[in-house]
Scaffold this active site. Sequence first.
Site, mmCIF file in Angstrom:
data_model
loop_
_atom_site.group_PDB
_atom_site.id
_atom_site.type_symbol
_atom_site.label_atom_id
_atom_site.label_comp_id
_atom_site.label_asym_id
_atom_site.label_seq_id
_atom_site.Cartn_x
_atom_site.Cartn_y
_atom_site.Cartn_z
ATOM 1 N N ASP A 214 -35.950 -14.962 44.132
ATOM 2 C CA ASP A 214 -37.092 -14.096 44.428
ATOM 3 C C ASP A 214 -37.827 -14.581 45.678
ATOM 4 O OD1 ASP A 214 -38.807 -11.917 43.241
ATOM 5 O OD2 ASP A 214 -40.318 -13.496 43.311
ATOM 6 N N GLU A 277 -33.258 -12.655 47.814
ATOM 7 C CA GLU A 277 -34.112 -11.481 47.951
ATOM 8 C C GLU A 277 -35.033 -11.776 49.132
ATOM 9 O OE1 GLU A 277 -37.744 -8.830 46.497
ATOM 10 O OE2 GLU A 277 -37.766 -10.999 46.578
HETATM 11 C C1 NOJ Z 1 -39.930 -9.536 44.285
HETATM 12 C C2 NOJ Z 1 -39.700 -8.944 42.929
HETATM 13 O O1 NOJ Z 1 -38.554 -8.149 42.957
HETATM 14 C C3 NOJ Z 1 -40.944 -8.180 42.598
HETATM 15 O O2 NOJ Z 1 -40.776 -7.374 41.459
HETATM 16 C C4 NOJ Z 1 -42.087 -9.135 42.457
HETATM 17 O O3 NOJ Z 1 -43.277 -8.418 42.250
HETATM 18 C C5 NOJ Z 1 -42.243 -10.003 43.715
HETATM 19 N N1 NOJ Z 1 -41.012 -10.485 44.222
HETATM 20 C C6 NOJ Z 1 -43.125 -11.186 43.433
HETATM 21 O O4 NOJ Z 1 -42.453 -12.091 42.598
#
Ligand code: NOJ
Length: 551
Positions: A214, A277
């Site tokens: 993440d 991500e």
């Molecule tokens: C990316 C995640 O996919 C999202 O759902 C989240 O709110 C943010 N990162 C913060 O962790």
Amino acid sequence: MNTHDPQEPSGGPATGWWTEAVIYQIYPRSFADSDGDGIGDLPGITARLGHLADLGVDAVWLSPFYPSPQADAGYDVADYRDVEPLFGTLADADRLIADAHARGMRVIVDLVPNHTSSAHAWFRAALAAAPGSPERQRYVFRDGLGPDGAQPPNDWQSTFGGPAWTRVDDGQWYLHLFDTAQPDLNWDNPEVRAEFLDVLRFWLDRGVDGFRVDVAHGLVKQADLANWQEPQEILSSGQEVDKPRPPMWDQEGVHDIYRDWRRLLDGYDGERILVAEAWVEPAERLARYVRPDEMHQAFNFEYLLAAWTAPAQYAVITRSLEATDAVGAPTTWVLSNHDVVRHASRLGLPVGTPRPNGIGVDDPQPDAALGLRRARAATLLMLALPGSAYLYQGEELGLPEHTSLPDEVRQDPTWERSGHTERGRDGCRVPIPWEADAPSYGFGPTDASWLPQPPLWAEYALDRQRDVPGSTYELYRTALRLRREHGLGRGTLRWLASGDEVLHFGNGPLGVLTNFGTASVPLPDGVEPLHASGPLDGGLVPTDVTVWYRA
Ligand code: NOJ
């Protein structure tokens, strides 16, 4: 258009299951509820794994299921080594992993290293400790500006709206690039680094096949925490590779962290992977996360956001392949996830609509029929591309965004933090329908559903689509089978006669044509259509249809 030959990687292309895998994202809250409390759970997922094996995916990625106050639907982790009681137990996680493996599917879990929950033991200790203490050094605490320190330390904004700093009782401020309940960790602190290596080991030892990381572009901040007067969003088309990076994103230091993690994963058997991500552009910049000694894959959000036109799709596909080929990594493709408007609805908005941050009942509504038609064409195009593809739960049913959720049930922190200007992401997170005539459409044994499901969910239910020729579910299932049979994921893309209205390429033994124009177009002479996203028009390919054919 140019011919693109992606056969010139430097350092040799990567090999391994993940280079061509189709990976299915499960959002645990909304996949399947075993106990009827209206929130999906791990036993529910395990009971439904047969669906995913039938569909033909190679792996699942689970959004976070760790103990969490759920301030951001689990992306606020209070304990990285356990399971949130709402979702089950560690034993349930072990069973899920074992069952998936028994069915030949791998399991990727979510790792949230940029921030913890404010309920994490470390943050509670930091609040109890004094400014400057080792407990505070695990996070980003600073004194404020102004005579009595009443102004935040800099001008950074939270991604969900409002300032990225919150003041604590003794007057110091802590940084949170997301919600106030998600304090950012200090990755300059060796203790933080050691802790996450240990968390990785914990899940690797339990048998997971990888981690979706993440906010992978956020862990390291520019040391001076300098002000940044420009927009913080760095995913905006056309950004140059050398343009200064916002001080909170995509800093050089993140790469050392991933090199350390890669070394750890390489010490395990079974090709465990890391997936970034990282909302980073341009593609060359993103490719730096998947250099041979770093992560294995990175989500291709530039592709997700590309306009539904032949030139835009041609450009993003070409750029993506070139950028990852240059580092020997596979390209990835994705159209939907739990953070964006589902593509069956997004593509029903006028072409060129800026990325919507949720859709409410009083916003311009997508054209549902057009959206689904284009979504099916987009998916069939995506699944013919070489590389790895990500699917988001429910897209195999053609599920649209829920665009008429009452505002009072919204749970995404974006809605509150933006002062009710951005609807947020609840509309793509609604529990999915399995059986048209069951309570909660088969999501669970009762009517309970943490977000209300719209009445039209019945027509999308799996049992209305299974074995129904032409259904979106059968479109996906056949596509995944043919993709595997013809080795499309490990193939090579050869552009054919693509232009302003048509995208046309070969991959292995197949030809693929998508018609973006207004009139139907012919297939090449003498070819045999193998699969199509919609009915052909007397042998012609209608508007917004993709066809796979045997050359
Ligand atoms: C990316 C995640 O996919 C999202 O759902 C989240 O709110 C943010 N990162 C913060 O962790």
